[in-house]
Design an enzyme around this catalytic site. Structure first.
Site, PDB file in Angstrom:
ATOM      1  N   LYS A 225       0.875  -1.281  -0.030  1.00  0.00           N
ATOM      2  CA  LYS A 225       0.121   0.030  -0.068  1.00  0.00           C
ATOM      3  C   LYS A 225       0.688   1.312  -0.013  1.00  0.00           C
ATOM      4  CE  LYS A 225      -2.206  -1.067   4.013  1.00  0.00           C
ATOM      5  NZ  LYS A 225      -1.747  -2.270   4.165  1.00  0.00           N
ATOM      6  N   THR A 226       1.763   1.327   0.872  1.00  0.00           N
ATOM      7  CA  THR A 226       2.651   2.463   0.816  1.00  0.00           C
ATOM      8  C   THR A 226       3.609   2.669  -0.241  1.00  0.00           C
ATOM      9  OG1 THR A 226       2.716   2.234   3.396  1.00  0.00           O
ATOM     10  CG2 THR A 226       4.530   3.763   2.273  1.00  0.00           C
TER      11      THR A 226
ATOM     12  N   ASP B  91      -2.109   7.844   3.718  1.00  0.00           N
ATOM     13  CA  ASP B  91      -1.375   6.362   4.198  1.00  0.00           C
ATOM     14  C   ASP B  91      -2.239   6.113   5.446  1.00  0.00           C
ATOM     15  OD1 ASP B  91      -0.245   3.933   4.155  1.00  0.00           O
ATOM     16  OD2 ASP B  91       1.800   4.866   4.297  1.00  0.00           O
ATOM     17  N   GLU B  92      -2.408   4.796   5.988  1.00  0.00           N
ATOM     18  CA  GLU B  92      -2.882   4.452   7.093  1.00  0.00           C
ATOM     19  C   GLU B  92      -4.271   5.208   7.280  1.00  0.00           C
ATOM     20  OE1 GLU B  92      -1.441   2.181   8.715  1.00  0.00           O
ATOM     21  OE2 GLU B  92       0.714   2.375   8.449  1.00  0.00           O
TER      22      GLU B  92
ATOM     23  N   GLN C  15      -5.728  -3.293  10.470  1.00  0.00           N
ATOM     24  CA  GLN C  15      -4.713  -2.729  11.334  1.00  0.00           C
ATOM     25  C   GLN C  15      -5.117  -1.321  11.829  1.00  0.00           C
ATOM     26  OE1 GLN C  15      -0.438  -2.765   9.579  1.00  0.00           O
ATOM     27  NE2 GLN C  15      -1.885  -3.159   7.657  1.00  0.00           N
TER      28      GLN C  15
ATOM     29  N   ARG D 244       5.129  -7.138  11.068  1.00  0.00           N
ATOM     30  CA  ARG D 244       6.224  -6.504  10.929  1.00  0.00           C
ATOM     31  C   ARG D 244       7.549  -7.156  10.614  1.00  0.00           C
ATOM     32  NH1 ARG D 244       3.961  -2.795   9.362  1.00  0.00           N
ATOM     33  NH2 ARG D 244       2.404  -4.044   9.276  1.00  0.00           N
TER      34      ARG D 244
HETATM   35  P1  ATP Z   1       1.430  -2.125   5.839  1.00  0.00           P
HETATM   36  O1  ATP Z   1       0.205  -2.594   5.947  1.00  0.00           O
HETATM   37  O2  ATP Z   1       2.501  -2.949   7.076  1.00  0.00           O
HETATM   38  O3  ATP Z   1       1.833  -0.695   6.042  1.00  0.00           O
HETATM   39  P2  ATP Z   1       2.019  -2.029   3.270  1.00  0.00           P
HETATM   40  O4  ATP Z   1       0.878  -2.634   2.524  1.00  0.00           O
HETATM   41  O5  ATP Z   1       2.219  -0.641   3.191  1.00  0.00           O
HETATM   42  O6  ATP Z   1       2.382  -2.607   4.453  1.00  0.00           O
HETATM   43  P3  ATP Z   1       4.515  -1.606   1.998  1.00  0.00           P
HETATM   44  O7  ATP Z   1       5.424  -1.492   2.880  1.00  0.00           O
HETATM   45  O8  ATP Z   1       4.276  -0.843   0.895  1.00  0.00           O
HETATM   46  O9  ATP Z   1       3.204  -2.603   2.389  1.00  0.00           O
HETATM   47  O10 ATP Z   1       5.306  -2.995   1.261  1.00  0.00           O
HETATM   48  C1  ATP Z   1       5.813  -4.124   2.173  1.00  0.00           C
HETATM   49  C2  ATP Z   1       7.292  -4.467   1.516  1.00  0.00           C
HETATM   50  O11 ATP Z   1       6.900  -5.278   0.301  1.00  0.00           O
HETATM   51  C3  ATP Z   1       8.172  -3.514   0.968  1.00  0.00           C
HETATM   52  O12 ATP Z   1       9.412  -4.195   1.504  1.00  0.00           O
HETATM   53  C4  ATP Z   1       7.970  -3.269  -0.215  1.00  0.00           C
HETATM   54  O13 ATP Z   1       9.231  -2.920  -0.750  1.00  0.00           O
HETATM   55  C5  ATP Z   1       7.787  -4.864  -0.810  1.00  0.00           C
HETATM   56  N1  ATP Z   1       6.980  -4.909  -2.108  1.00  0.00           N
HETATM   57  C6  ATP Z   1       5.885  -4.402  -2.224  1.00  0.00           C
HETATM   58  N2  ATP Z   1       5.399  -4.446  -3.289  1.00  0.00           N
HETATM   59  C7  ATP Z   1       6.435  -5.132  -4.127  1.00  0.00           C
HETATM   60  C8  ATP Z   1       6.431  -5.714  -5.404  1.00  0.00           C
HETATM   61  N3  ATP Z   1       5.687  -5.841  -6.473  1.00  0.00           N
HETATM   62  N4  ATP Z   1       7.699  -6.320  -5.652  1.00  0.00           N
HETATM   63  C9  ATP Z   1       8.488  -6.250  -4.817  1.00  0.00           C
HETATM   64  N5  ATP Z   1       8.400  -5.896  -3.589  1.00  0.00           N
HETATM   65  C10 ATP Z   1       7.446  -5.248  -3.237  1.00  0.00           C
HETATM   66 MG    MG Z   2       2.361   0.752   4.733  1.00  0.00          MG
END
Ligand code: ATP
Ligand code: MG
Length: 719
Positions: A35-36, A220-221, A251, A603
């Site tokens: 997402k981020t 975000d969040e 979350q 995490r």
């Molecule tokens: P959270 O809910 O904990 O905030 P999130 O959904 O925001 O998580 P991110 O932090 O954006 O998730 O991504 C999680 C990890 O996966 C990061 O290390 C990111 O770089 C990696 N990642 C996400 N998408 C891809 C992709 N398509 N290919 C490779 N790595 C990815």
């Molecule tokens: Mg995130």
């Protein structure tokens, strides 16, 4: 910079979100699904492909750390540093706006922000002026109530009094508090947000300006926005701006602070024709970790429901360690981190997470012992405060009168006629005689080396410290501190200070006494004061790792949101601690604890350790809790229980503690027994408290009333 590198490493759902040309976008997805990442890439995409000016972009994140990271990542993607773009937390952005428009916001130009401690003090003061009994109306509750109203956007004038006496009292406090803040020109955290919202409401031209400017808003969040933040966003977005929101209902962990997960549902209604994207592939964790997280969160009813999967392998099992007590737990964790670092890993890729801030002290001690640098996020800065440092200087002198730093700090604080010239002479004498300042002071008095007034003043100071030290060891720590503070003259000095600060300082000194009361000595066989002072030196952050040093990261589960680490420890996986005892009986709050567990587990990228302690001293008492229900919800196949290893010694205090009982056990004394104490004289035992070397005894003395003494060091004799 070409477009392909922005789309590089995005799966098709992520790419769809990043490039969507629909005005509004909602990304609803589980932890670690990117997402981020989507948010960051969408900003880069807008700038690079849609030629959007960075100046017209506003991005909101949840922590300052996250916003720094976001900016870095965008810079990296675009290969240049962006100016003009606003990235920050809701509080940070609100602060920025209020600073720029203080007049419109009806604030003094140099308004001050109250942190939560400052706020509580002010609430207390207001309550005192109303003669409200703090037992009946706990100030903390009033503080919560006020913040709760503000988070809903309600001022005291908006609230109907009705017949409810509780409500009427809270409202009265709220009113008094509002007036006081107004008068002092201070605002609390909740107020920052509410003022920023009112700025939009009452100053249409200011709002208009920012609406014109911020054509692109990204959040975000999103699941943790509260009512005021959401209203602020909606007004800012107006009819024109494009809004991207990303979040995960699983979350949502700030309900206790007014966050509304329902905002996700309102969003689709309030921002019409929203394009909703779901992401289901997790890129962060091994499948074992993901399986554990999925199993824990599955127990919550009323989820929007999404399933996460990963292509990565099983990875290692989740390790579960059952410790004797919190010290054993901390030592185990330090030991594991050390082995991991020995394999060539970086410390900053590991994190220790905990439910409650109070858990960090013991963890810190173990890390220090093992020489492992660490950094705490959101750490306690209490011990850095001026008045606390002065009080501690007295305690240090009690322990060691040759402590020159402490001596210099308080020899004339409060002023007692020992001026700069006297001190200069004293320093010279100390140098000449190769002794401490204290040593020099003693010589000056003995040999009457100075004018009578100066000599007398010094003699009085020596007497004061001697008298304080006389109490040392006899009394429980809190009483030692109380005694020292009372006799130092610090309280009177700060009382005479004008205004808010002086009052705050007096209250901080009181707080120091309660910190002493809650202090748990690491080693029960050693005197407690030096242990306390060591601990304080740690807490004050002196020994926290430098910014650029490779260090283990310590933080609460709440502050870990959005972050990821290859190695994660979650300490204190016990019923009553996590889930927190305040939350166990309320379904809504228990569900929030469960989401917090989900946040914690997700995490971890490669390896997760869960640890719990069979007995734990926290908040000033010892408890025995069973392993957390969240651990029990994890499928057995992915857990590996750690068998006790020889290199972890069974702490002696644990073994000793098991022998005695609350009845006085083998102490040789009984309730109602007549005893004699060297200082207090004759008395009668009223009660026993605690076990082991920490055990205390309450004795009613004929001469001085009831005292609570450490049984092991009180040297009572039976009469
Ligand atoms: P959270 O809910 O904990 O905030 P999130 O959904 O925001 O998580 P991110 O932090 O954006 O998730 O991504 C999680 C990890 O996966 C990061 O290390 C990111 O770089 C990696 N990642 C996400 N998408 C891809 C992709 N398509 N290919 C490779 N790595 C990815
Ligand atoms: Mg995130």
């Amino acid at each position: 910079m070409d477009v392909t590198s922005i789309l590089n490493k995005l799966n098709s759902a992520q790419e769809e979100a990043v490039t969507s040309d629909k005005k509004h976008l909602l990304v609803l997805a589980g932890a670690g699904s990117g997402k981020t990442r989507v948010l960051v890439h969408r900003i880069a995409w807008k700038i690079q492909v849609d030629n959007v000016s960075p100046y017209s972009i506003l991005a909101v994140t949840f922590t300052n750390k996250a916003s720094r990271e976001m900016r870095e990542r965008i810079d990296q993607l675009l290969g240049m540093s962006l100016r003009g773009m606003w990235v920050g937390t809701f509080h940070g952005l609100a602060h920025r706006l209020l600073k720029a428009h203080w007049r419109d916001a009806k604030l003094p130009e140099n308004f001050q922000i109250l942190d939560s401690d400052d706020q509580l003090r002010l609430v207390k003061r207001v309550m005192r002026s109303m003669d409200l009994d703090e037992q009946r109306w706990p100030p903390k509750q009033a503080q919560w109530w006020i913040n709760g109203q503000k988070d809903e956007g309600l001022r005291s004038s908006h609230i109907q009094e009705g017949g409810d006496p509780y409500l009427a009292t809270m409202l009265r406090i709220y009113r008094g508090y509002e007036e006081t803040c107004e008068r002092l020109g201070v605002i609390d955290f909740a107020e920052l947000l509410l003022r920023a919202l009112e700025l939009w409401k009452f100053c249409p031209d200011v709002l208009d300006h920012y609406q014109q400017r911020f054509q692109h808003i990204l959040v975000d969040e999103f699941q943790d926005t509260n009512a005021v933040q959401y209203a602020w966003l909606r007004l800012l977005a107006g009819k024109v701006s494009a809004v991207t929101a990303v979040g995960d209902d699983d979350q949502s962990i700030y309900g206790w602070r007014g966050a509304k997960v329902e905002n996700i549902l309102s969003y689709e209604r309030d921002f019409p024709a929203t394009h909703t994207v779901k992401l289901e592939q997790n890129y962060r964790s091994t499948s074992n970790i993901l399986q554990a997280a999925n199993a824990v969160i599955a127990k919550n009813p009323e989820r929007l429901g999404k399933s996460l999967w990963t292509e990565s392998g099983e990875g290692e099992a989740i390790a579960l360690y059952s410790a004797f007590n919190e010290h054993d737990e901390a030592r185990y964790i330090a030991d594991r981190i050390q082995s991991w670092v020995n394999l060539g890993n970086r410390r900053e890729d590991s994190a220790i997470l905990y439910r409650s801030n109070a858990q960090s002290r013991v963890l810190e001690a173990a890390l220090l012992q093992a020489d492992i640098p660490y950094r705490i996020y959101g750490g306690q800065r209490f011990y850095e405060r001026l008045e606390i440092k002065s009080a501690l200087a007295y305690l240090r002198l009690m322990l060691n009168c040759h402590d020159d730093v402490a001596f210099e700090r308080v020899v004339n604080l409060p002023t007692r006629g020992i001026g700069d010239r006297t001190l200069e002479l004293m320093r010279a004498l100390a140098r000449e005689q190769e002794t401490s300042m204290w040593g020099a002071a003693v010589i000056i008095v003995k040999e009457k080396r100075m004018a009578a007034r100066a000599t007398n003043a010094i003699a009085l100071f020596i007497e004061l410290i001697n008298e304080m030290s006389g109490q040392h060891d006899e009394l429980p720590l809190a009483e030692q501190a109380e005694h020292a503070i009372a006799h130092s003259g610090l309280v009177e000095m700060h009382r005479r200070e004008k205004g808010e600060r002086g009052q705050a300082r007096v209250e901080n000194l009181e707080e120091l006494v309660s910190a002493c009361r809650n202090f748990e000595a690491e080693d029960n066989d050693l005197p407690v004061l030096p242990q306390f002072l060591d601990q304080v030196a740690l807490d004050s952050g002196d020994r926290q790792a430098d910014e650029d040093q490779d260090a283990v990261q310590l933080m609460t589960l709440h502050s870990a949101k959005g972050l990821e680490f290859p190695l994660v420890f979650i300490a204190g996986m016990e019923e009553n601690l996590f889930p927190h005892k305040m939350s166990i009986d309320e379904p809504g709050r228990l569900e929030e604890e469960r989401r917090l567990a989900y946040v914690g587990i997700t995490r971890a990228m490669e390896k997760l350790y869960l640890t719990f302690a069979e007995s734990r001293s926290i908040y000033g008492s010892e408890s025995f809790n069973s392993v957390s229900r969240f651990v029990r919800d994890i499928p057995k196949e992915v857990i590996e229980e750690v068998r006790l290893q020889n290199n972890i010694a069974r702490p002696t205090s644990y073994a000793a503690g098991a022998i005695q009982s609350d009845e006085g056990g083998d102490t040789g004394f009984g309730l109602g027994q007549q005893v004699f104490h060297n200082v207090y004289g004759e008395g009668v035992i009223l009660n026993f408290e605690g076990n082991g070397p920490r055990a205390r005894v309450h004795v009613s003395f004929e001469a001085v009333g009831t005292k609570i003494l450490i049984l092991a060091s009180a040297n009572l004799s039976a009469i």
